[in-house]
Enzyme design. Structure first.
Site, PDB file in Angstrom:
ATOM      1  N   GLU A   1      44.309   0.596  58.644  1.00 50.93           N
ATOM      2  CA  GLU A   1      44.464  -0.466  57.495  1.00 50.93           C
ATOM      3  C   GLU A   1      43.236  -1.266  57.271  1.00 50.93           C
ATOM      4  O   GLU A   1      42.804  -1.410  56.153  1.00 50.93           O
ATOM      5  CB  GLU A   1      45.937  -1.027  57.682  1.00 50.93           C
ATOM      6  CG  GLU A   1      47.027  -0.464  57.766  1.00 50.93           C
ATOM      7  CD  GLU A   1      47.267   0.833  56.450  1.00 50.93           C
ATOM      8  OE1 GLU A   1      46.740   0.489  55.574  1.00 50.93           O
ATOM      9  OE2 GLU A   1      47.951   1.787  56.681  1.00 50.93           O
TER      10      GLU A   1
ATOM     11  N   GLY B   1      52.324  -0.406  47.797  1.00 49.76           N
ATOM     12  CA  GLY B   1      51.191  -0.343  46.758  1.00 49.76           C
ATOM     13  C   GLY B   1      50.951   1.138  46.737  1.00 49.76           C
ATOM     14  O   GLY B   1      50.915   1.757  45.493  1.00 49.76           O
TER      15      GLY B   1
ATOM     16  N   HIS C   1      41.861   6.612  53.954  1.00 55.39           N
ATOM     17  CA  HIS C   1      42.859   6.778  55.058  1.00 55.39           C
ATOM     18  C   HIS C   1      42.720   8.499  55.350  1.00 55.39           C
ATOM     19  O   HIS C   1      43.319   9.021  56.267  1.00 55.39           O
ATOM     20  CB  HIS C   1      44.329   6.407  54.333  1.00 55.39           C
ATOM     21  CG  HIS C   1      44.513   5.133  54.719  1.00 55.39           C
ATOM     22  ND1 HIS C   1      44.671   4.717  56.023  1.00 55.39           N
ATOM     23  CD2 HIS C   1      45.143   4.116  54.066  1.00 55.39           C
ATOM     24  CE1 HIS C   1      44.941   3.498  56.012  1.00 55.39           C
ATOM     25  NE2 HIS C   1      45.530   3.295  54.716  1.00 55.39           N
TER      26      HIS C   1
ATOM     27  N   GLU D   1      42.975   4.588  49.988  1.00 61.48           N
ATOM     28  CA  GLU D   1      43.866   5.592  50.413  1.00 61.48           C
ATOM     29  C   GLU D   1      43.019   6.801  50.568  1.00 61.48           C
ATOM     30  O   GLU D   1      43.401   7.599  51.463  1.00 61.48           O
ATOM     31  CB  GLU D   1      44.904   6.020  49.102  1.00 61.48           C
ATOM     32  CG  GLU D   1      45.828   4.701  48.731  1.00 61.48           C
ATOM     33  CD  GLU D   1      46.626   4.023  49.831  1.00 61.48           C
ATOM     34  OE1 GLU D   1      46.860   5.022  50.843  1.00 61.48           O
ATOM     35  OE2 GLU D   1      46.834   2.972  49.795  1.00 61.48           O
TER      36      GLU D   1
END
Length: 791
Positions: free
Chosen positions: A310, A253, A291, A288
């Site tokens: 994750e 994704g 992250h 994201e």
């Protein structure tokens, strides 16, 4: 061969002071290969080691200024005579790819423009440049690129020089090589500065209008998330810029490349953006960006701790999108869209603890199988329970200790637990043992003592969650070994875990079940309705609820649903899970007709109307009605309706070609390919199979064409291709782990016959690529519907 844990540990012990200078020659994007020259500096205490470099030609190795004849087996470059500080330069040519693993090349049919993107990940950095391809040898990376001077080129670092078709980027801080990023092409861009840093959103030229349409929203969600993370994390944003790029052909994704995040460009659709996609997109942006700290600043040492990246990003993505960016309903996407898959995953033979032991992931091939619903959605849910149990302030105090202590380094579960333990006076280590180190989940049952609801736990984990009575009353409870009576809710139907704070199956008593079955759509709270739909999906999966009874509930409650994202998810999971796994093929047409009838709901709400239209476009049996809808649909839904027309013999090749020519482009090419494959003729199926069995078929083409080919309403017609898929897909999967994932996910979406199931099990008994084996093993378990033992 895939890198093993033993090899990684040995190499990490021997090597230090690693850095890379990567020079890419992308000046001939129409060629089969591109040029790469990599200079690697490192210190070694061992006399030999190896660099990974996959499928390279014209390889030249210079070690400390001397050309050497390094042994190369197509995957590894073996270096000998080492000891101390070294400089090795590797020049080579590597292939452009269409499978999303390496330097992916796309030619946009809308305008003929070419786009290149280095899509990396597990074992994939070596398809771009020579490297020590493991997480715990983080290193600064300086990138330079030669390309068409009219292009835009983006990479992890800020651009420090540009001109004459050459770009130089600032060296990064130490990062894992799997997160290197380069994208090149005639991108259209929206750029600005925020918090003293350059920001940008970028997309293909043919999506310039869509980028302009959504630019304000994309900027707003980016800044809201960035500012929130700056507030809750003590460590500042770790990189020198923040670009985000909608790219074609990405298998995931999105990917969290430091300073240059890439998203599949289906997230920037032509036409009205559906509510569920807006919520998802905001959550993915927040995911994201999280992250940048969890994964990029602090990186797992070995792959068993993928959850450290994750699970955290998934948890923060939904939370921050809703709480900080203002996307009310984002959490609903997790509870209904993703959490059911985690329950299903945790009942399969392939289940694993959220936090596995290193030895449970012996090599990178095995690691590729744990980027799954356990590491994402279950891990997210477990962290949400941890925050509920510990309290937000304590949780963030531990998180900040962890991030600061291991900045630009690697960490393990033990490191995270130590940081939490310092922050809390609760028994964090015991909590970790039952929640993170054990697979499976508990069951929360509602029973009655007279008219008083009593909660019971079957399992071993402590739970804290909200209970809601259907009159709107709610309260938090702690449930462990002892039952918990709810005298304040006497006589009322109740829903435990009504906002999804914990990860557990819920089983209602008869009174509560009857009330839910009769009044589900009348419950005011979106999250409570979402939790109950998740319960229904779970009951169908475990065969505790007959699929036809489930369809009765859909027929009764879907027309009254008022949240667009719930409509989309209910229809999607019913078509994607219930029909292919539980409804006999001969009943599929009737089941789809019932879904279509439920979606034929008039509404003045534009988002809700779009959600119902999506269901109709996929299921409506009446060609005349489908044709009458075409003019009112978004391009994506129009192609869904054209495919449905083709599936029901109401759209021939000439009609499909006319649709393709209405608005040429990548979406039109894929939409037409799916529609052609959906036609119920032997010729159409043979042509579709010729496309997907081409050794060079692209990832999106394979997914789209197989999606059109499979139809439970054409079970007899496609039966030979079910057999061929089972026999031929293993060879297709040899292209790489990411493509094997694509192949496995494109499996037949219809109930298998006994003979087909026997063939599936025969294949599972033989040799299969690791990732495909995992996909097919899960498929076999889902078809069987086996139920876990409570743990």
């Amino acid at each position: 061969m895939s890198l093993t844990l033993v090899e990684a540990r040995s190499r990490a012990t021997a090597l230090s002071d690693v850095s890379y200078a990567v020079d890419l020659d992308l000046t001939d994007p129409a060629a089969d290969r591109f040029g790469c020259r990599t200079t690697v500096r490192f210190t070694s205490t061992a006399s030999e080691t190896f660099l990974e470099l996959t499928a390279a030609t014209d390889v030249e190795v210079v070690l400390d200024g001397t050309v050497v004849a390094a042994a190369y087996d197509g995957r590894r470059l073996h270096l000998t005579g080492l000891g101390g500080a070294h400089v090795v330069t590797v020049s080579a040519r590597l292939p452009f790819v269409t499978d999303g693993e390496g330097m992916h090349r796309t030619v946009d049919p809308a305008d003929g423009e070419t786009y290149l993107g280095a899509y990396l990940g597990l074992d994939v950095a070596q398809r771009l440049f020579a490297c020590f391809d493991q997480n715990d040898l983080k290193a600064p990376v300086a990138i330079s690129v030669a390309a068409d001077p009219s292009w835009t080129v983006l990479a992890n670092g800020r651009t420090v020089s540009e001109g004459g078709g050459r770009w130089e980027f600032a060296p990064t801080p130490p990062i894992p090589v799997a997160l290197v990023c380069v994208v090149a092409g005639p991108w259209r861009s929206v750029r600005w500065e925020h918090a003293g840093l350059p920001f940008g959103w970028h997309a293909r030229a043919s999506l310039a209008a869509e980028l302009a349409r959504d630019a304000d929203e994309l900027r707003a969600v980016t800044e809201a998330c960035f500012d929130h993370y700056a507030e809750i994390f003590h460590e500042p944003y770790p990189f020198d810029s923040f670009d985000q790029v909608f790219v074609p052909g990405l298998n995931w994704g999105a990917q969290e490349q430091p300073g240059c995040v890439i998203y599949r460009d289906e997230m920037l659709p032509v036409g009205r953006v559906p509510q569920d996609l807006r919520l998802l997109r905001a959550s993915v942006v927040a995911h994201e960006m999280a992250h940048m700290w969890f994964g990029d600043l602090v990186t797992m040492t070995w792959w068993e701790d993928s959850w450290l990246q994750e699970s955290f990003a998934d948890y923060l993505g939904y939370r921050v999108a809703e709480e900080a960016a203002g996307y009310a309903g984002a959490l609903l996407g997790h509870e209904v869209g993703r959490k059911p898959a985690a329950y299903h995953a945790d009942e399969r033979r392939s289940t694993h603890p959220v936090a596995a032991h290193p030895e449970d992931v012996p090599d990178v091939a095995a690691a590729a199988t744990i980027f799954d619903s356990i590491s994402y959605a279950k891990g997210n849910s477990v962290l949400r329970q941890l925050v509920t149990w510990l309290g937000d302030e304590t949780f963030l105090r531990g998180v900040n200790t962890y991030l600061t202590r291991h900045r630009f380094a690697n960490a393990t579960l033990a490191d995270f637990v130590a940081a939490l333990d310092e922050a809390s006076d609760r028994d964090v280590r015991a909590w970790v043992e039952v929640w993170l180190r054990q697979s499976g989940f508990d069951t929360i049952r509602v029973e009655r003592d007279g008219d008083v609801p009593v909660l019971h736990r079957d399992g071993v984990r402590p739970h804290r969650f909200r209970v809601t009575a259907l009159d709107g009353t709610s309260a938090y409870v702690d449930l462990a070994d002892d039952p918990v009576p709810l005298p304040a809710m006497a006589g009322l139907a109740v829903v435990p875990n009504s906002h999804g704070e914990t990860f557990a199956r819920i089983v209602l008593d008869e009174q509560s079940w009857d009330a839910v079955a009769a009044g589900l759509s009348g419950i005011d709270d979106d999250l409570t309705r979402g939790v109950l739909w998740t319960m229904l999906f779970d009951r169908v999966q475990t065969r505790d609820l007959d699929p036809l009874t489930f369809l009765d509930l859909v027929s009764r409650h879907l027309p009254a649903e008022r949240t667009p994202s719930l409509v989309t998810t209910i229809v999607g999971r019913t078509l994607g899970r219930v029909l292919p796994l539980r409804v006999p093929n001969e009943a599929a047409a009737g089941a789809r007709a019932r879904i279509a009838a439920a979606c034929a709901t008039p509404t003045d709400d534009a988002d809700l109307a779009l959600a119902f239209a999506g269901g109709l476009a996929a299921t409506e049996p009446d060609p005349a009605r489908l044709r009458s809808m075409l003019g009112s649909l978004t391009p994506a839904l129009r192609w869904r309706a054209v495919r449905r027309l083709a599936e029901t013999s109401a759209a021939d090749a000439e009609f499909i070609e006319a649709e393709r020519l209405r608005s040429p482009g990548l979406d039109a090419e894929l939409g037409a390919a799916a529609a052609l494959a959906a036609r119920p003729t032997e010729h159409a199926k043979a042509d579709a199979w010729a496309v997907v069995s081409d050794p060079e078929v692209g990832n999106r083409v394979l997914t789209t064409v197989l999606g059109g080919l499979w139809s439970p309403e054409q079970a007899d017609l496609v039966a030979p291709y079910v057999d061929r898929y089972l026999r031929e897909a293993p060879a297709w999967s040899a292209r790489g782990a990411g493509f094997a994932q694509v192949v496995g996910q494109a499996r037949p979406t219809l109930l298998l016959t006994d003979a087909q199931r026997a063939l599936l099990h025969e294949q599972l008994a033989g040799e299969l690529p690791t990732v495909l084996r995992r996909q097919w093993s899960d498929w076999a378990d889902d078809l069987a519907g086996t139920r876990q033992r409570t743990r």
